[in-house]
Design a protein around this motif. Structure first.
Motif, mmCIF file in Angstrom:
data_model
loop_
_atom_site.group_PDB
_atom_site.id
_atom_site.type_symbol
_atom_site.label_atom_id
_atom_site.label_comp_id
_atom_site.label_asym_id
_atom_site.label_seq_id
_atom_site.Cartn_x
_atom_site.Cartn_y
_atom_site.Cartn_z
ATOM 1 N N ALA A 1 -0.534 -1.460 8.580
ATOM 2 C CA ALA A 1 -1.129 -0.642 10.096
ATOM 3 C C ALA A 1 -1.491 -1.739 10.838
ATOM 4 N N ASP A 2 -2.412 -1.464 11.617
ATOM 5 C CA ASP A 2 -2.641 -2.422 12.696
ATOM 6 C C ASP A 2 -3.867 -3.685 12.148
ATOM 7 N N SER A 3 -4.399 -3.138 11.303
ATOM 8 C CA SER A 3 -5.498 -3.083 11.138
ATOM 9 C C SER A 3 -5.178 -4.977 9.898
ATOM 10 N N VAL A 4 -3.695 -4.558 9.258
ATOM 11 C CA VAL A 4 -3.105 -5.239 7.813
ATOM 12 C C VAL A 4 -2.339 -5.839 8.368
ATOM 13 N N LYS A 5 -1.837 -5.827 9.318
ATOM 14 C CA LYS A 5 -0.838 -7.068 10.066
ATOM 15 C C LYS A 5 -0.530 -8.806 10.393
ATOM 16 N N GLY A 6 0.261 -8.996 9.438
ATOM 17 C CA GLY A 6 0.164 -10.479 9.129
ATOM 18 C C GLY A 6 -1.269 -10.828 7.884
ATOM 19 N N ARG A 7 -1.591 -9.393 7.419
ATOM 20 C CA ARG A 7 -2.373 -10.294 6.218
ATOM 21 C C ARG A 7 -1.436 -9.851 5.274
ATOM 22 N N PHE A 8 -1.686 -8.855 4.694
ATOM 23 C CA PHE A 8 -1.168 -7.621 3.729
ATOM 24 C C PHE A 8 0.397 -7.770 4.143
ATOM 25 N N THR A 9 1.078 -7.762 2.605
ATOM 26 C CA THR A 9 2.849 -7.432 2.549
ATOM 27 C C THR A 9 3.206 -6.107 1.502
ATOM 28 N N ILE A 10 4.258 -5.608 1.959
ATOM 29 C CA ILE A 10 4.247 -5.064 0.932
ATOM 30 C C ILE A 10 5.760 -5.100 0.501
ATOM 31 N N SER A 11 6.852 -4.712 -0.762
ATOM 32 C CA SER A 11 7.687 -5.134 -1.254
ATOM 33 C C SER A 11 7.373 -4.405 -2.465
ATOM 34 N N ARG A 12 9.311 -4.115 -2.473
ATOM 35 C CA ARG A 12 9.451 -3.320 -4.101
ATOM 36 C C ARG A 12 10.525 -4.277 -4.880
ATOM 37 N N ASP A 13 11.041 -3.528 -5.972
ATOM 38 C CA ASP A 13 11.909 -3.911 -6.681
ATOM 39 C C ASP A 13 12.037 -2.487 -7.496
ATOM 40 N N ASN A 14 13.532 -2.505 -6.809
ATOM 41 C CA ASN A 14 14.191 -1.479 -7.578
ATOM 42 C C ASN A 14 14.838 -1.663 -8.695
ATOM 43 N N LEU A 15 14.811 -2.459 -8.873
ATOM 44 C CA LEU A 15 15.510 -3.024 -10.392
ATOM 45 C C LEU A 15 14.500 -2.578 -11.464
ATOM 46 N N LYS A 16 12.994 -2.809 -11.421
ATOM 47 C CA LYS A 16 12.137 -3.212 -12.225
ATOM 48 C C LYS A 16 11.265 -1.588 -11.816
ATOM 49 N N ASN A 17 11.694 -0.558 -10.453
ATOM 50 C CA ASN A 17 11.367 1.021 -10.537
ATOM 51 C C ASN A 17 9.519 0.312 -9.876
ATOM 52 N N MET A 18 9.750 -0.474 -9.499
ATOM 53 C CA MET A 18 7.694 -1.077 -8.359
ATOM 54 C C MET A 18 7.789 -1.794 -7.371
ATOM 55 N N VAL A 19 6.387 -1.376 -6.828
ATOM 56 C CA VAL A 19 6.167 -1.792 -5.692
ATOM 57 C C VAL A 19 4.812 -2.400 -5.371
ATOM 58 N N PHE A 20 5.118 -3.249 -4.971
ATOM 59 C CA PHE A 20 3.150 -4.638 -4.734
ATOM 60 C C PHE A 20 2.855 -4.444 -3.374
ATOM 61 N N LEU A 21 1.826 -4.950 -3.519
ATOM 62 C CA LEU A 21 0.915 -4.918 -1.560
ATOM 63 C C LEU A 21 0.285 -6.085 -2.093
ATOM 64 N N GLN A 22 0.811 -7.442 -1.274
ATOM 65 C CA GLN A 22 0.228 -8.975 -1.813
ATOM 66 C C GLN A 22 -0.828 -8.757 0.022
ATOM 67 N N MET A 23 -2.058 -8.865 -0.454
ATOM 68 C CA MET A 23 -3.008 -9.231 0.566
ATOM 69 C C MET A 23 -3.487 -10.176 0.264
ATOM 70 N N ASN A 24 -3.913 -10.989 1.733
ATOM 71 C CA ASN A 24 -4.297 -11.769 1.820
ATOM 72 C C ASN A 24 -5.107 -12.171 3.232
ATOM 73 N N SER A 25 -5.926 -13.430 2.887
ATOM 74 C CA SER A 25 -7.263 -13.439 4.173
ATOM 75 C C SER A 25 -7.934 -11.848 4.068
ATOM 76 N N LEU A 26 -8.691 -11.162 3.546
ATOM 77 C CA LEU A 26 -9.254 -10.507 3.018
ATOM 78 C C LEU A 26 -10.722 -10.385 3.677
ATOM 79 N N LYS A 27 -10.926 -8.885 4.156
ATOM 80 C CA LYS A 27 -12.349 -8.776 4.570
ATOM 81 C C LYS A 27 -12.720 -8.258 3.869
ATOM 82 N N PRO A 28 -14.059 -8.190 4.449
ATOM 83 C CA PRO A 28 -14.845 -6.694 3.378
ATOM 84 C C PRO A 28 -14.446 -5.491 3.783
ATOM 85 N N GLU A 29 -13.743 -5.565 5.028
ATOM 86 C CA GLU A 29 -13.758 -4.012 5.833
ATOM 87 C C GLU A 29 -12.087 -3.384 4.966
#
Length: 116
Positions: free
Chosen positions: A60-88
């Protein structure tokens, strides 16, 4: 059937970081795309980030450059790294999977609260 369980939410100050995790179990071989959605009180659920089986991502435009999604197919997991978080960014965050037949599964959701 696919089961999704989120973890890693909590309370953080503005400018801080959090990493959400989503563990998938069950018929994981049918999963195609994994997504993170969020829903703030009184608002509609919105798509935050997407990652395909091949690793292509979209945000989403609102999170570009701040959030990163990744997945580990071997461990069957997906992650969302959220940086520079805002109250919104405060919302309940949901892990979502879309199967090869376009069936959707949802996690139970996890709260992220960003204080100003």
């Amino acid at each position: 059937q696919v089961q999704l369980v989120e973890s890693g939410g909590g309370l953080v100050q503005a400018g801080g970081s959090l990493r959400l995790s989503c563990a998938a179990s069950g018929m994981i071989f049918i999963i195609n795309t994994m997504n993170w959605y969020r829903q703030a009180p009184g608002l509609q659920r919105e798509l935050v980030a997407t990652i395909t089986r091949g690793g292509d991502t979209n945000y989403a435009d609102s999170v570009k450059g701040r959030f990163t999604i990744s997945r580990d197919n071997l461990k069957n997991m997906v992650f969302l790294q959220m940086n520079s978080l805002k109250p919104e960014d405060t919302a309940a965050y949901y892990c979502n999977s879309v199967t090869l037949s376009d069936t959707q599964y949802w996690g139970q959701g996890i709260q992220v609260t960003v204080s100003s």
